[in-house]
Design an enzyme around this catalytic site. Structure first.
Site, PDB file in Angstrom:
ATOM      1  N   ASP A 480       6.682   6.680  -1.966  1.00  0.00           N
ATOM      2  CA  ASP A 480       6.725   5.382  -1.313  1.00  0.00           C
ATOM      3  C   ASP A 480       5.827   4.455  -2.118  1.00  0.00           C
ATOM      4  OD1 ASP A 480       4.176   6.065  -0.586  1.00  0.00           O
ATOM      5  OD2 ASP A 480       4.351   5.259   1.432  1.00  0.00           O
ATOM      6  N   ASP A 783       7.544   7.755   7.109  1.00  0.00           N
ATOM      7  CA  ASP A 783       8.074   8.685   6.121  1.00  0.00           C
ATOM      8  C   ASP A 783       8.160  10.108   6.649  1.00  0.00           C
ATOM      9  OD1 ASP A 783       7.983   6.534   4.304  1.00  0.00           O
ATOM     10  OD2 ASP A 783       5.863   6.934   4.002  1.00  0.00           O
TER      11      ASP A 783
HETATM   12  N1  LIG Z   1       2.755  -5.503  10.684  1.00  0.00           N
HETATM   13  C1  LIG Z   1       3.912  -5.997  10.296  1.00  0.00           C
HETATM   14  N2  LIG Z   1       4.509  -6.927  11.034  1.00  0.00           N
HETATM   15  C2  LIG Z   1       5.697  -7.427  10.659  1.00  0.00           C
HETATM   16  N3  LIG Z   1       6.350  -7.047   9.562  1.00  0.00           N
HETATM   17  C3  LIG Z   1       5.805  -6.129   8.778  1.00  0.00           C
HETATM   18  C4  LIG Z   1       4.541  -5.552   9.097  1.00  0.00           C
HETATM   19  N4  LIG Z   1       4.250  -4.667   8.156  1.00  0.00           N
HETATM   20  C5  LIG Z   1       5.265  -4.672   7.291  1.00  0.00           C
HETATM   21  N5  LIG Z   1       6.202  -5.562   7.644  1.00  0.00           N
HETATM   22  C6  LIG Z   1       7.483  -5.811   6.972  1.00  0.00           C
HETATM   23  O1  LIG Z   1       8.198  -4.604   6.887  1.00  0.00           O
HETATM   24  C7  LIG Z   1       8.383  -4.206   5.548  1.00  0.00           C
HETATM   25  C8  LIG Z   1       7.909  -2.793   5.312  1.00  0.00           C
HETATM   26  O2  LIG Z   1       8.573  -1.935   6.123  1.00  0.00           O
HETATM   27  P1  LIG Z   1       8.200  -0.408   6.160  1.00  0.00           P
HETATM   28  O3  LIG Z   1       6.970  -0.198   6.940  1.00  0.00           O
HETATM   29  O4  LIG Z   1       9.433   0.293   6.523  1.00  0.00           O
HETATM   30  O5  LIG Z   1       7.864  -0.144   4.651  1.00  0.00           O
HETATM   31  P2  LIG Z   1       7.346   1.170   3.954  1.00  0.00           P
HETATM   32  O6  LIG Z   1       8.484   2.057   3.704  1.00  0.00           O
HETATM   33  O7  LIG Z   1       6.178   1.712   4.668  1.00  0.00           O
HETATM   34  O8  LIG Z   1       6.926   0.509   2.625  1.00  0.00           O
HETATM   35  P3  LIG Z   1       6.035   1.124   1.517  1.00  0.00           P
HETATM   36  O9  LIG Z   1       6.908   1.972   0.710  1.00  0.00           O
HETATM   37  O10 LIG Z   1       5.601  -0.112   0.831  1.00  0.00           O
HETATM   38  O11 LIG Z   1       4.934   1.847   2.193  1.00  0.00           O
HETATM   39  C9  LIG Z   1       7.533  -5.118   4.725  1.00  0.00           C
HETATM   40  O12 LIG Z   1       8.215  -5.488   3.577  1.00  0.00           O
HETATM   41  C10 LIG Z   1       7.276  -6.302   5.592  1.00  0.00           C
HETATM   42  O13 LIG Z   1       8.209  -7.298   5.313  1.00  0.00           O
HETATM   43 CA   LIG Z   2       4.952   3.602   3.747  1.00  0.00          CA
END
Ligand SMILES: Nc1ncnc2c1ncn2[C@@H]1O[C@H](COP(=O)(O)OP(=O)(O)OP(=O)(O)O)[C@@H](O)[C@H]1O
Ligand SMILES: [Ca+2]
Length: 814
Positions: A480, A783
């Site tokens: 990730d 994840d």
């Molecule tokens: N606290 C939040 N409130 C609103 N939207 C959010 C918040 N945190 C993340 N996001 C949005 O959601 C998206 C990330 O989603 P997700 O958590 O599924 O990512 P992730 O898979 O954990 O990403 P990464 O691989 O970067 O860790 C971000 O691009 C952002 O636009």
């Molecule tokens: Ca993540």
């Protein structure tokens, strides 16, 4: 913030042949006796989750058994452990119910004297049994949540008081949040375990025979050389094995202490703060968010769409809602969605989880795959040796016996005859001794232990030897982005508000004076109310922001624009919250406006939220319809921000007639407030690590929930995305047919805007169809499914959860 990389070994099917049906081995060898790791072994096999507190129950590892396992018997079965756990859970539940049935009605509940003297009105047993039996009636008899809080001398808003002496008193009455630790095992116990090896027993028997025969035939000392030689090698093997097992056990003890350094968020003395999980006490007000493990038993105070995974306790995979009607939370369960606060009622060994841990002992079963294979080989060699030894003995002895038969003297044996037979036996024994490759599995143990120690020096904690081995054979890494490739320290560096793009270098510019007041006002309201984080004042009067890095970055931004968190939160009445989750990728709150009516604030993945907007606040501060041209401009801005590797979030709001009755907050008709670009710098050394993976023949893929352009930019910076490589979005990935995937996946280097299920699908595909050995790194919340599916799950920064093989501070793949 340190990020731990916790790995979990796993299914080695692709590597080591198809998994055979679970077959119980009579006894398995435990390469490391691992005090304190009791639960995690089971966890590693997947079914039951490890509690956050790392149960410190030590159990004796299985006796060292006959090491030679046939290759077909190798698969380990997760079932018995799971079943045992569930049986224990239901037994404990039944016991409580029975007890309740027999005991006095709780209206007749009498507070024990010592409890009353310490200033409380309810004792630990009563609290424990209310939560364990989920008895809402008795909760009512005690005056509901408020009653319990009163009786626990705590406040639901301010938490417990830490004034001198008070904590100690509480601890004395209710216990501590620790699990009973068993005595460390002594070195001699490890020696004894090492001696239980069947091979060694056979060797010892051989040595004994050889010694007797030798001395009888050749006399002392000449005849004793062989026997002494064999004994010496037994001593060597035993001492090396015992020493290394013992050292590992000491290491694991330390490691377990390290693992228990988990911080939970509590409110005490009116301040929200982080506390070690061990220090939790009944009466504490704990804040829970997605991905957290419930650290103790307790009762729900408040929260929004709190959803728990209780499978570790009940085996039920169906998530459970927790709310005012179903207010009980058990430690060891996991928050799947939502957020909330709980009042701790029972800790440590009094929790349901603690009791289970005490009731269960686990059969350690952690031969590494290579060891199992080598044991299999050793087994075959040993059997062949045995066969030839017997054959040799027969051939050597048949002449003598044939002669005696011929002479009719079969029943009369002279001393010389016996000696001759014994001599032949000694030759046969020698063959067995030479044939049994006793050192083979030992060599693996030692080399893996060495690898483990080396990783430890690189600040990696390897919890399972097998992980070292599997890691070595990984062919694909699905990583990730946040926290693994980037440092997870986020700051807002750009924003686009009222059509103006603004850049912030360290001292934040005089943004507020450049923009219309309404716009700034709305922006601040949006950030300060629609957040999963919190700005707190700690005991020293300093401002501190608690929350995920994204939330922290936004709150910091708002504060630097002159926002006043406390004041804003007091002014606004939040009636509904839809907490952030990775599937929706947005967070929404509904505020009740002082003048009547409601307003919803939404923030989240920029392109998704922007698509829900049909109005925007223009340069003069008035709300105007969002025309095509402006929308395109804003989309361009999103693209620009994300191509600069910034995480882009869009903020928007809309008025609502009625705030509370709506099931789902609608996703249209919003007014655009602004876009923010959040920088999360790439970690040092990641590029080099990716390059060395590549040169070792390991493909690295980035799987992220972030915007595709942000993902691409970061992937390029890390060297993951190369010329000719593909980057696609989850939505597109989901639509592909198996044939298309076959083409696509080898070339795909970035999967962006993916949901947890996309990550899972990718890992599944790689493991089954492409026959790869897959390592997955992730943060363990969104994840989790992919981590679980992987051959090796490396979970970042979540010490104490279920993926605990490796814990790294600072990632290094190489
Ligand atoms: N606290 C939040 N409130 C609103 N939207 C959010 C918040 N945190 C993340 N996001 C949005 O959601 C998206 C990330 O989603 P997700 O958590 O599924 O990512 P992730 O898979 O954990 O990403 P990464 O691989 O970067 O860790 C971000 O691009 C952002 O636009
Ligand atoms: Ca993540």
């Amino acid at each position: 913030m340190h990020s731990g990389l916790l790995a979990r070994p796993l299914q080695l099917a692709p590597l080591y042949g198809a998994a055979s049906p679970p077959a119980a081995l009579p006894c398995r060898r435990t390469p490391w006796a691992r005090p304190g790791l009791g639960v995690s072994t089971a966890t590693l096999r997947r079914p039951c989750r490890r509690n956050p507190c790392g149960a410190a129950k030590t159990e004796r590892p299985d006796r060292r058994g006959f090491r030679f396992a046939a290759a077909g018997q190798l698969s380990s079965s997760p079932r018995p452990q799971r079943e045992k756990l569930q049986v224990a859970a239901s037994a404990s539940k039944a016991a409580v119910q029975l007890q309740n049935g027999l005991s006095l009605q709780s209206s007749q509940y009498v507070v024990p004297e010592d409890v009353r003297a310490a200033g409380f009105q309810i004792d630990a047993d009563e609290l424990t049994s209310i939560v364990e039996s989920r008895d809402t009636e008795r909760l009512t008899e005690h005056g509901q949540l408020d009653g319990i809080a009163d009786k626990l001398a705590t406040s639901l808003t301010d938490g417990i008081s830490t004034r001198e002496g008070l904590l100690g008193q509480r601890q004395e009455i209710y216990g501590v949040n620790k699990f009973a630790e068993s005595e460390p095992r002594s070195f001699w116990e490890f020696v004894w375990d090492a001696l239980q090896d069947t091979t060694l027993i056979i060797l010892a028997a051989c040595a004994f025979v050889s010694l007797t025969v030798g001395i009888a035939t050749e006399g002392w000392p000449n005849g004793s050389h062989d026997g002494i030689g064999i004994f010496a090698s037994i001593i060597l093997v035993v001492s090396v094995t015992a020493t290394s097992d013992y050292q590992q056990s000491l290491q694991f003890r330390d490691l377990d202490k390290e693992k228990r350094k988990i911080l939970v968020q509590v409110t005490r003395d009116g301040f929200r703060q982080r506390t070690l999980i061990d220090d939790l006490l009944p009466g504490d007000v704990v804040h829970l968010a997605v991905g957290d493990q419930v650290p103790a038993d307790g009762v729900f105070i408040s929260g929004f769409s709190l959803l728990l995974d209780e499978s570790s306790l009940t085996g039920e995979s169906e998530p459970v809602d927790v709310n005012e009607d179903k207010p009980f939370l058990s430690s060891g369960t996991k928050v799947l969605d939502g957020s909330g606060q709980m009042l701790v009622t029972a800790v440590g060994m009094r929790t349901q989880w603690g009791k289970l841990m005490a009731a269960l002992t686990e059969g350690g079963n952690d031969e590494t795959p290579l060891q199992v294979k080598l044991s299999g080989v050793a087994n075959i060699i040993g059997k062949i040796g045995l066969f030839f030894a017997v054959l040799t003995f027969i051939v050597l002895s048949q002449e003598l016996i044939g002669q005696k038969y011929h002479d009719g003297l079969l029943l009369s044996w002279s001393g010389d005859d016996v000696l001759e037979i014994l001599n032949h036996f000694a030759v046969a024994v020698t063959i067995v001794v030479v044939a049994v490759p006793e050192g083979l599995p030992l060599a693996v143990t030692l080399s893996l232990a060495y690898a483990m120690e080396k990783m430890m020096n690189d600040k990696a904690l390897v919890r399972q030897l097998a992980a070292c081995e599997t890691m070595g054979s990984a062919t694909v890494i699905c990583s990730d982005k946040t926290g693994t490739l980037t440092s997870n320290r986020m700051t807002v560096v750009k924003a686009c508000i009222c059509g103006n793009t603004l850049e912030f270098n360290d001292p934040l510019s005089s943004l507020s004076s450049e923009l219309p007041e309404v716009a700034v006002e709305t922006l601040l309201e949006s950030i300060l109310t629609n957040t999963g984080g919190e700005v707190v004042i700690d005991q020293n009067g300093k401002q501190d922001i608690i929350g995920t890095p994204t939330e922290t970055a936004l709150l910091e931004f708002a504060l630097s624009l002159g926002g006043n968190y406390k004041q804003k939160r007091q002014e606004s009445k939040i009636v509904k919250v839809e907490p952030f989750n990775s599937v929706k990728k947005r967070m929404t709150v509904i505020l009740e406006l002082p003048g009547g009516g409601y307003r919803a604030h939404c923030k989240g993945a920029a392109e998704i939220v922007l698509a829900a907007c049909d109005k925007f606040i223009d340069g003069s501060g008035s709300v105007v319809p969002l025309d095509k041209k402006t929308a395109n401009l804003l989309n361009d801005t999103i693209e620009t921000f994300s191509s600069e590797a910034l995480r882009t979030l869009c903020l928007a709001y809309r008025g609502l007639e009625d705030g509370s009755t709506q099931e789902e907050i609608p996703l249209q008709g919003y007014t655009f407030i602004g876009i923010v670009g959040i920088k999360d710098p790439v970690r040092l050394g990641v590029r080099e690590s990716v390059a060395s993976c590549r040169s070792a023949g390991i493909a690295v893929k980035m799987v992220t929930g972030d915007n595709i352009n942000t993902a691409k930019a970061i992937a390029r910076e890390c060297g993951i995305l190369t010329d000719g490589g593909l980057a696609i979005e989850g939505a597109e990935f989901r639509e592909k047919t198996p044939e298309e995937l076959l083409e696509l996946i080898p070339k795909m280097q970035v999967l962006a805007r993916s949901s947890p299920l996309d990550k899972l699908a990718l890992v599944k595909y790689l493991r089954t169809t492409s026959n790869e050995v897959v390592a997955v790194t992730g943060d363990g919340t969104n994840d989790a499914p992919a981590l679980r599916e992987a051959d090796i799950g490396l979970a970042m920064g979540i010490a104490g959860t279920e993926w605990d093989v490796v814990e790294l501070w600072g990632v290094d793949y190489s």
